[in-house]
Scaffold this motif. Structure first.
Motif, PDB file in Angstrom:
ATOM      1  N   PRO A 211     -18.084  -5.796  -0.218  1.00  0.00           N
ATOM      2  CA  PRO A 211     -19.274  -6.420   0.369  1.00  0.00           C
ATOM      3  C   PRO A 211     -19.220  -6.372   1.900  1.00  0.00           C
ATOM      4  N   LYS A 212     -20.399  -6.283   2.506  1.00  0.00           N
ATOM      5  CA  LYS A 212     -20.451  -6.301   3.972  1.00  0.00           C
ATOM      6  C   LYS A 212     -19.780  -7.568   4.491  1.00  0.00           C
ATOM      7  N   GLY A 213     -19.219  -7.467   5.664  1.00  0.00           N
ATOM      8  CA  GLY A 213     -18.483  -8.594   6.214  1.00  0.00           C
ATOM      9  C   GLY A 213     -16.995  -8.524   5.953  1.00  0.00           C
ATOM     10  N   THR A 214     -16.573  -7.608   5.096  1.00  0.00           N
ATOM     11  CA  THR A 214     -15.143  -7.416   4.876  1.00  0.00           C
ATOM     12  C   THR A 214     -14.503  -6.961   6.193  1.00  0.00           C
ATOM     13  N   PRO A 215     -13.430  -7.578   6.619  1.00  0.00           N
ATOM     14  CA  PRO A 215     -12.812  -7.217   7.903  1.00  0.00           C
ATOM     15  C   PRO A 215     -12.510  -5.720   8.001  1.00  0.00           C
ATOM     16  N   PRO A 216     -12.834  -5.105   9.130  1.00  0.00           N
ATOM     17  CA  PRO A 216     -12.627  -3.660   9.290  1.00  0.00           C
ATOM     18  C   PRO A 216     -11.203  -3.204   9.037  1.00  0.00           C
ATOM     19  N   GLU A 217     -10.222  -4.025   9.417  1.00  0.00           N
ATOM     20  CA  GLU A 217      -8.835  -3.617   9.225  1.00  0.00           C
ATOM     21  C   GLU A 217      -8.467  -3.569   7.740  1.00  0.00           C
ATOM     22  N   ILE A 218      -9.072  -4.453   6.935  1.00  0.00           N
ATOM     23  CA  ILE A 218      -8.826  -4.426   5.491  1.00  0.00           C
ATOM     24  C   ILE A 218      -9.495  -3.205   4.873  1.00  0.00           C
ATOM     25  N   ALA A 219     -10.750  -2.926   5.274  1.00  0.00           N
ATOM     26  CA  ALA A 219     -11.460  -1.759   4.770  1.00  0.00           C
ATOM     27  C   ALA A 219     -10.706  -0.482   5.121  1.00  0.00           C
ATOM     28  N   ALA A 220     -10.207  -0.398   6.353  1.00  0.00           N
ATOM     29  CA  ALA A 220      -9.483   0.798   6.785  1.00  0.00           C
ATOM     30  C   ALA A 220      -8.192   0.979   5.996  1.00  0.00           C
ATOM     31  N   ARG A 221      -7.512  -0.136   5.703  1.00  0.00           N
ATOM     32  CA  ARG A 221      -6.263  -0.051   4.945  1.00  0.00           C
ATOM     33  C   ARG A 221      -6.518   0.440   3.522  1.00  0.00           C
ATOM     34  N   MET A 222      -7.573  -0.043   2.896  1.00  0.00           N
ATOM     35  CA  MET A 222      -7.899   0.397   1.544  1.00  0.00           C
ATOM     36  C   MET A 222      -8.356   1.852   1.536  1.00  0.00           C
ATOM     37  N   ASN A 223      -9.134   2.242   2.544  1.00  0.00           N
ATOM     38  CA  ASN A 223      -9.572   3.637   2.656  1.00  0.00           C
ATOM     39  C   ASN A 223      -8.369   4.561   2.757  1.00  0.00           C
ATOM     40  N   ALA A 224      -7.411   4.207   3.598  1.00  0.00           N
ATOM     41  CA  ALA A 224      -6.217   5.038   3.768  1.00  0.00           C
ATOM     42  C   ALA A 224      -5.417   5.121   2.475  1.00  0.00           C
ATOM     43  N   ALA A 225      -5.281   3.983   1.774  1.00  0.00           N
ATOM     44  CA  ALA A 225      -4.502   3.965   0.538  1.00  0.00           C
ATOM     45  C   ALA A 225      -5.147   4.818  -0.545  1.00  0.00           C
ATOM     46  N   LEU A 226      -6.463   4.708  -0.687  1.00  0.00           N
ATOM     47  CA  LEU A 226      -7.164   5.480  -1.717  1.00  0.00           C
ATOM     48  C   LEU A 226      -7.190   6.960  -1.377  1.00  0.00           C
ATOM     49  N   ASN A 227      -7.359   7.290  -0.100  1.00  0.00           N
ATOM     50  CA  ASN A 227      -7.326   8.697   0.296  1.00  0.00           C
ATOM     51  C   ASN A 227      -5.953   9.307   0.034  1.00  0.00           C
ATOM     52  N   GLU A 228      -4.914   8.541   0.330  1.00  0.00           N
ATOM     53  CA  GLU A 228      -3.559   9.030   0.064  1.00  0.00           C
ATOM     54  C   GLU A 228      -3.349   9.248  -1.437  1.00  0.00           C
ATOM     55  N   ALA A 229      -3.863   8.318  -2.230  1.00  0.00           N
ATOM     56  CA  ALA A 229      -3.710   8.427  -3.683  1.00  0.00           C
ATOM     57  C   ALA A 229      -4.446   9.640  -4.232  1.00  0.00           C
ATOM     58  N   MET A 230      -5.663   9.885  -3.735  1.00  0.00           N
ATOM     59  CA  MET A 230      -6.436  11.023  -4.227  1.00  0.00           C
ATOM     60  C   MET A 230      -5.843  12.355  -3.773  1.00  0.00           C
ATOM     61  N   GLY A 231      -4.972  12.301  -2.772  1.00  0.00           N
ATOM     62  CA  GLY A 231      -4.306  13.512  -2.303  1.00  0.00           C
ATOM     63  C   GLY A 231      -3.052  13.855  -3.077  1.00  0.00           C
ATOM     64  N   ASP A 232      -2.619  12.966  -3.958  1.00  0.00           N
ATOM     65  CA  ASP A 232      -1.436  13.254  -4.780  1.00  0.00           C
ATOM     66  C   ASP A 232      -1.699  14.465  -5.674  1.00  0.00           C
ATOM     67  N   GLU A 233      -0.745  15.375  -5.751  1.00  0.00           N
ATOM     68  CA  GLU A 233      -0.916  16.579  -6.559  1.00  0.00           C
ATOM     69  C   GLU A 233      -1.113  16.237  -8.034  1.00  0.00           C
ATOM     70  N   ALA A 234      -0.365  15.259  -8.518  1.00  0.00           N
ATOM     71  CA  ALA A 234      -0.507  14.879  -9.931  1.00  0.00           C
ATOM     72  C   ALA A 234      -1.893  14.315 -10.209  1.00  0.00           C
ATOM     73  N   THR A 235      -2.430  13.534  -9.259  1.00  0.00           N
ATOM     74  CA  THR A 235      -3.775  12.982  -9.419  1.00  0.00           C
ATOM     75  C   THR A 235      -4.809  14.091  -9.398  1.00  0.00           C
TER      76      THR A 235
END
Length: 277
Positions: A211-235
């Motif tokens: 939801p809007k209003g989520t702190p930018p640093e939290i959004a950025a951390r989740m974005n980085a984590a999900l991008n890293e996960a989607m980059g896994d070769e097994a995934t």
């Protein structure tokens, strides 16, 4: 995809992520539940590309699908595939469109959901072909496939995730894929662009939003984590095996992609004189 995203997010952040299904109401009740939760990063939403066009497809949507959410990641996308009844003599886009121009009443397009990528691809192909083919709505892909196999409707655009297994089992006839170039997901299928329709690209996609209003640093951390996960070769291999391509995008890139898609989708729905339900 929501469960895969939850699993990967939990692994990367070292937390427990619980998936709670909120079905029904065209996705509105589940979406509202996320909006009503505190914008602290603890309640997020797994959704699909139909979320972006809610206001163009439905009446009285009580939120703005773009302005009221922060896209944390688009996790994967599935290109649209065109299939027909396996008993048809027409096996290419050119043959199908020539037959449809000659006898439009003999052809119909199934669609699993209004405003979906498959629905938009159907509208665009008919527009490019200069002919009107009846569009028949279904409650999901499964009943549409049943009628395609039975010959009750002749054509269907839907995700490679849903259609490639049916095509490879010869339950339906694969005709083309809506990618810019031939896809490694289905190298046996020509592109619609090859049939003389350049720029014909349509994908369904899956996303995680907050939801809007989520702190930018939290959004950025989740974005980085999900991008890293989607980059896994097994995934990547796991997703490719089911007809999906993993995505790795920044939050700004996702916003731009969604805005462009909404603009194109709204125009196609206008061309088709679609009236929100």
């Amino acid at each position: 995809m929501a469960r895969l995203g939850a699993q990967k997010l939990g692994e990367k952040l070292g937390v427990s992520v619980v998936v709670e299904n909120r079905t029904g109401g065209n996705g509105i009740p589940g979406t509202q539940a996320v909006l009503q939760a505190p914008a602290d990063g603890y309640t997020i939403m797994g959704t699909a590309s139909t979320h972006a066009l809610m206001r163009q497809v439905l009446r009285n949507v009580p939120f703005d699908p773009q302005a009221d959410f922060i896209p944390l990641a688009r996790t994967a996308r599935g290109p649209m595939v065109l299939v027909t009844n396996p008993g048809r003599h027409e096996r290419t886009v050119a043959e199908i469109l020539a037959a449809a121009r000659a006898k439009p009443a003999a052809w119909s397009f199934a669609t699993s959901s209004f405003g979906s990528a498959g629905h938009l691809a159907t509208i665009d192909l008919c527009r490019r072909a200069g002919t009107e083919i009846q569009i028949v709505p279904y409650r999901g892909t499964a009943p549409a496939l049943t009628d395609i196999s039975a010959g009750n409707v002749q054509l269907l655009f839907d995700s490679a995730f849903a259609l490639l297994p049916q095509s490879r089992a010869n339950q339906v006839q694969g005709v083309a894929i809506a990618t810019a170039e031939r896809s490694q997901l289905a190298p046996e299928l020509p592109t619609v662009a090859e049939a003389g329709h350049p720029g014909f690209e349509f994908y369904s996609w899956y996303a995680v939003m907050a939801p809007k209003g989520t702190p930018p640093e939290i959004a950025a951390r989740m974005n980085a984590a999900l991008n890293e996960a989607m980059g896994d070769e097994a995934t990547r291999q796991r997703l490719n095996s089911t007809g999906l391509e993993p995505l790795q995008e920044s939050i700004d890139e996702i916003r731009q992609a969604i805005a462009a898609e909404v603009s194109r989708g709204a125009e196609l729905l206008r061309v088709a004189n679609y009236q929100p339900e």
